[in-house]
Scaffold this motif. Structure first.
Motif, PDB file in Angstrom:
ATOM      1  N   SER A 147       0.830  -1.201   0.000  1.00  0.00           N
ATOM      2  CA  SER A 147       0.000   0.000   0.000  1.00  0.00           C
ATOM      3  C   SER A 147       0.866   1.253   0.000  1.00  0.00           C
ATOM      4  CB  SER A 147      -0.939   0.003   1.208  1.00  0.00           C
ATOM      5  OG  SER A 147      -0.219   0.030   2.423  1.00  0.00           O
ATOM      6  N   ALA A 148       1.978   1.223   0.744  1.00  0.00           N
ATOM      7  CA  ALA A 148       2.904   2.367   0.727  1.00  0.00           C
ATOM      8  C   ALA A 148       3.521   2.530  -0.656  1.00  0.00           C
ATOM      9  CB  ALA A 148       4.002   2.162   1.772  1.00  0.00           C
ATOM     10  N   PHE A 149       3.820   1.430  -1.306  1.00  0.00           N
ATOM     11  CA  PHE A 149       4.347   1.465  -2.669  1.00  0.00           C
ATOM     12  C   PHE A 149       3.369   2.167  -3.598  1.00  0.00           C
ATOM     13  CE2 PHE A 149       4.538  -0.821  -6.812  1.00  0.00           C
ATOM     14  CZ  PHE A 149       5.781  -0.399  -7.229  1.00  0.00           C
ATOM     15  N   GLY A 150       2.074   1.858  -3.476  1.00  0.00           N
ATOM     16  CA  GLY A 150       1.058   2.504  -4.307  1.00  0.00           C
ATOM     17  C   GLY A 150       0.919   3.986  -4.008  1.00  0.00           C
ATOM     18  N   ILE A 151       0.950   4.353  -2.722  1.00  0.00           N
ATOM     19  CA  ILE A 151       0.851   5.758  -2.352  1.00  0.00           C
ATOM     20  C   ILE A 151       2.024   6.555  -2.907  1.00  0.00           C
ATOM     21  CG2 ILE A 151       0.885   7.364  -0.390  1.00  0.00           C
ATOM     22  CD1 ILE A 151      -0.620   5.206   1.202  1.00  0.00           C
ATOM     23  N   GLY A 152       3.203   5.937  -2.911  1.00  0.00           N
ATOM     24  CA  GLY A 152       4.389   6.616  -3.415  1.00  0.00           C
ATOM     25  C   GLY A 152       4.271   7.030  -4.871  1.00  0.00           C
ATOM     26  N   PHE A 153       3.429   6.351  -5.644  1.00  0.00           N
ATOM     27  CA  PHE A 153       3.251   6.698  -7.055  1.00  0.00           C
ATOM     28  C   PHE A 153       2.602   8.063  -7.236  1.00  0.00           C
ATOM     29  CE2 PHE A 153       4.152   2.305  -7.972  1.00  0.00           C
ATOM     30  CZ  PHE A 153       4.615   2.313  -9.282  1.00  0.00           C
ATOM     31  N   THR A 154       1.764   8.474  -6.275  1.00  0.00           N
ATOM     32  CA  THR A 154       0.947   9.668  -6.504  1.00  0.00           C
ATOM     33  C   THR A 154       1.259  10.851  -5.594  1.00  0.00           C
ATOM     34  OG1 THR A 154      -0.778   8.901  -4.974  1.00  0.00           O
ATOM     35  CG2 THR A 154      -0.953   8.206  -7.279  1.00  0.00           C
ATOM     36  N   PHE A 206      10.017   0.762   8.331  1.00  0.00           N
ATOM     37  CA  PHE A 206      11.048   0.522   7.319  1.00  0.00           C
ATOM     38  C   PHE A 206      10.408   0.188   5.965  1.00  0.00           C
ATOM     39  CE2 PHE A 206      13.452  -2.783   5.051  1.00  0.00           C
ATOM     40  CZ  PHE A 206      14.624  -2.107   4.773  1.00  0.00           C
ATOM     41  N   LEU A 207       9.462  -0.749   5.969  1.00  0.00           N
ATOM     42  CA  LEU A 207       8.832  -1.167   4.716  1.00  0.00           C
ATOM     43  C   LEU A 207       7.982  -0.048   4.120  1.00  0.00           C
ATOM     44  CD1 LEU A 207       7.748  -4.824   5.632  1.00  0.00           C
ATOM     45  CD2 LEU A 207       9.620  -4.109   4.130  1.00  0.00           C
ATOM     46  N   ALA A 208       7.324   0.739   4.975  1.00  0.00           N
ATOM     47  CA  ALA A 208       6.515   1.850   4.461  1.00  0.00           C
ATOM     48  C   ALA A 208       7.387   2.872   3.749  1.00  0.00           C
ATOM     49  CB  ALA A 208       5.742   2.506   5.602  1.00  0.00           C
ATOM     50  N   ASN A 209       8.516   3.219   4.345  1.00  0.00           N
ATOM     51  CA  ASN A 209       9.408   4.193   3.722  1.00  0.00           C
ATOM     52  C   ASN A 209      10.058   3.630   2.463  1.00  0.00           C
ATOM     53  OD1 ASN A 209      10.021   6.913   5.298  1.00  0.00           O
ATOM     54  ND2 ASN A 209       9.495   5.330   6.792  1.00  0.00           N
ATOM     55  N   LEU A 210      10.410   2.358   2.514  1.00  0.00           N
ATOM     56  CA  LEU A 210      10.985   1.723   1.326  1.00  0.00           C
ATOM     57  C   LEU A 210       9.966   1.696   0.193  1.00  0.00           C
ATOM     58  CD1 LEU A 210      13.543   0.298   0.277  1.00  0.00           C
ATOM     59  CD2 LEU A 210      12.544  -1.868   1.045  1.00  0.00           C
ATOM     60  N   GLY A 211       8.728   1.342   0.521  1.00  0.00           N
ATOM     61  CA  GLY A 211       7.679   1.316  -0.493  1.00  0.00           C
ATOM     62  C   GLY A 211       7.400   2.688  -1.075  1.00  0.00           C
ATOM     63  N   LEU A 212       7.329   3.707  -0.203  1.00  0.00           N
ATOM     64  CA  LEU A 212       7.104   5.082  -0.682  1.00  0.00           C
ATOM     65  C   LEU A 212       8.234   5.527  -1.604  1.00  0.00           C
ATOM     66  CD1 LEU A 212       5.854   6.828   2.572  1.00  0.00           C
ATOM     67  CD2 LEU A 212       4.558   6.580   0.463  1.00  0.00           C
ATOM     68  N   GLY A 213       9.474   5.221  -1.206  1.00  0.00           N
ATOM     69  CA  GLY A 213      10.620   5.644  -2.011  1.00  0.00           C
ATOM     70  C   GLY A 213      10.650   4.986  -3.379  1.00  0.00           C
ATOM     71  N   ILE A 214      10.431   3.682  -3.403  1.00  0.00           N
ATOM     72  CA  ILE A 214      10.458   2.955  -4.681  1.00  0.00           C
ATOM     73  C   ILE A 214       9.283   3.379  -5.552  1.00  0.00           C
ATOM     74  CG2 ILE A 214      10.290   0.677  -5.751  1.00  0.00           C
ATOM     75  CD1 ILE A 214      11.738  -0.450  -3.321  1.00  0.00           C
ATOM     76  N   GLY A 215       8.104   3.533  -4.929  1.00  0.00           N
ATOM     77  CA  GLY A 215       6.936   3.961  -5.697  1.00  0.00           C
ATOM     78  C   GLY A 215       7.133   5.336  -6.308  1.00  0.00           C
ATOM     79  N   GLY A 216       7.680   6.265  -5.519  1.00  0.00           N
ATOM     80  CA  GLY A 216       7.940   7.606  -6.045  1.00  0.00           C
ATOM     81  C   GLY A 216       8.959   7.599  -7.160  1.00  0.00           C
TER      82      GLY A 216
END
Length: 430
Positions: free
Chosen positions: A19-26, A139-149
């Motif tokens: 979910s963090a990965f998806g949020i990072g996209f937008t 950790f996973l939330a920040n990693l997901g946000l970073g990769i998604g962005g």
């Protein structure tokens, strides 16, 4: 931790990361999308960002009781579906009413997901494992946000609205994946939280009055407001305005600073975890206040010093890196403390109350910090130096209200979270 708890925890953490990965996209592109791609203007984009906060503030007061009555699984599934609908509608929206409705759905759904996931983590952990569980979540939330962005930046094209629709569609799919994963989780009955699993539809005892009578929780909420106001509430508003106006930072450097913040969190999370586990939580939070005090002083040098532009840029990026170090220390400290303060029937309400405090700070922070950072440079730095020192003072005062087991859970010791009304006469930590 039992095998069932471990299996459930892995699913929860996977859903959190995706979910963090998806949020990072937008998230990095929402303002540009509304103001420029849909040509709705900067004022509308500002209102959209405000609607996110307002929607969260409206739903969070009801979220905790729903979690405690029905359990966190149906709440996280429902919230993820609402957030997915909001994301997809945002990608299709071309008018002001549609954009605002989409923002309300997305803001409300995202806000509810967080305390529900936190409660699921509590149910699948013990006091001995909870610190690492919340550290892994952060950790996973920040990693997901970073990769998604990062990936979103490669896909987005301001001249093609369809590229933004793709980003929001990916975010919607990730929320639906979270809903599917959440629905598949079978939460075990954690032996350290007897009665936490709802057995019937009876409303849990306690409520807001019981929470307000819990002095340690009230102090933690006050501390949490200052923490989020002085850090997260300044990232994209006051500190960014101060950097560009006072320090002459280029807008592109803001992205580098945010990347430095994320990099420090990802690299330092499990290194500082050893420090956190060996010391009292209140003293770790107090240390974070001192680290952030140094960060604000470094920011002051960037904008108010007389060094070269290169030195000012390096100092500004270092400010974000120091904030990241403090965040890495807070993630395994504050969230587990909220859980360990909660009576067995009110875990969801405690998590939601703290999430509400966070949202209030994130709403007030930009409104106060933005104008100050843009024009009142020296007062801005001085104000947040004092706020950071206040974090240390409030943390040490909180430590006097905590029991030894709440302030420093011992890995080798099994402990039962207090049930019923919060106890005021337990021996405080020394």
């Amino acid at each position: 931790m039992t095998r069932a708890m471990g299996a459930a925890m892995r699913r929860i953490q996977m859903g959190n990361a995706l979910s963090a990965f998806g949020i990072g996209f937008t998230v990095p592109y929402l303002y540009v999308y509304v103001a420029q791609v849909r040509d709705l203007g900067a004022s509308t984009a500002g209102v959209v960002l405000a609607v996110f906060a307002v929607a969260a503030l409206l739903v969070l007061p009801f979220t905790g009781r729903a979690i405690d009555r029905r359990g966190p699984v149906p709440v996280v599934v429902s919230a993820a579906v609402v957030a997915a609908a909001g994301a997809l509608c945002m990608g299709l929206a071309s008018s002001v009413p549609m954009v605002l409705l989409s923002a309300a759905l997305l803001g409300a759904g995202t806000a509810v997901v967080q305390p529900a996931l936190a409660t699921m983590i509590v149910w699948c952990s013990t006091p001995a494992t909870r610190t690492r569980a919340f550290a892994m979540q952060f950790f996973l939330a920040n990693l997901g946000l970073g990769i998604g962005g990062l990936i979103g930046g490669q896909l987005v094209d301001e001249s093609r609205p369809g590229s933004f629709l793709l980003l929001f569609a990916i975010e919607a799919v990730m929320f639906l994946v979270l809903a599917g994963i959440g629905a598949s989780v079978r939460l075990p009955r954690a032996p350290v939280i007897p009665g936490a699993m709802p057995q019937d539809d009876a409303a849990p005892k306690g409520g807001l009055r019981a929470l307000l009578r819990h002095r340690a929780m009230v102090q933690l909420c006050g501390l949490g407001f200052v923490l989020f106001f002085a850090c997260y509430g300044q990232f994209e508003s006051g500190l960014a305005a101060y950097g560009t106006e006072a320090a002459g930072i280029q807008p592109s450097t803001l992205g580098i600073a945010l990347a430095a913040n994320t990099a420090v969190i990802v690299l330092a999370q499990f290194v500082v975890l050893r420090l956190v586990e060996r010391h009292r939580r209140s003293r770790v939070i107090a240390l974070v206040g001192l680290i952030w005090t140094v960060a604000w002083i470094v920011a002051g040098y960037a904008g108010l010093g007389h060094g070269s532009q290169t030195m000012a840029t390096a100092a500004f990026v270092s400010t974000y890196a120091l904030f990241g170090l403090g965040e890495a220390m807070l993630s395994p400290t504050v969230a587990p403390l909220v859980a360990d303060l909660a009576p067995e029937s009110m875990i969801g309400q405690y998590n939601s109350a703290f999430a509400l405090v966070k949202q209030l700070a994130l709403a007030v922070g930009p409104a106060v910090g933005g104008p100050m950072g843009a024009s009142l440079h020296a007062p801005y730095i001085l104000t947040f130096v004092l706020f950071s020192l206040g974090i240390s003072v409030l943390a040490l005062r909180l430590g006097k209200q905590l029991t030894p087991a709440q302030d420093k859970p011992l890995p080798a010791r099994s402990r039962v979270v207090a049930s019923g009304a919060p106890q005021k006469d337990l021996a405080p930590a020394g």
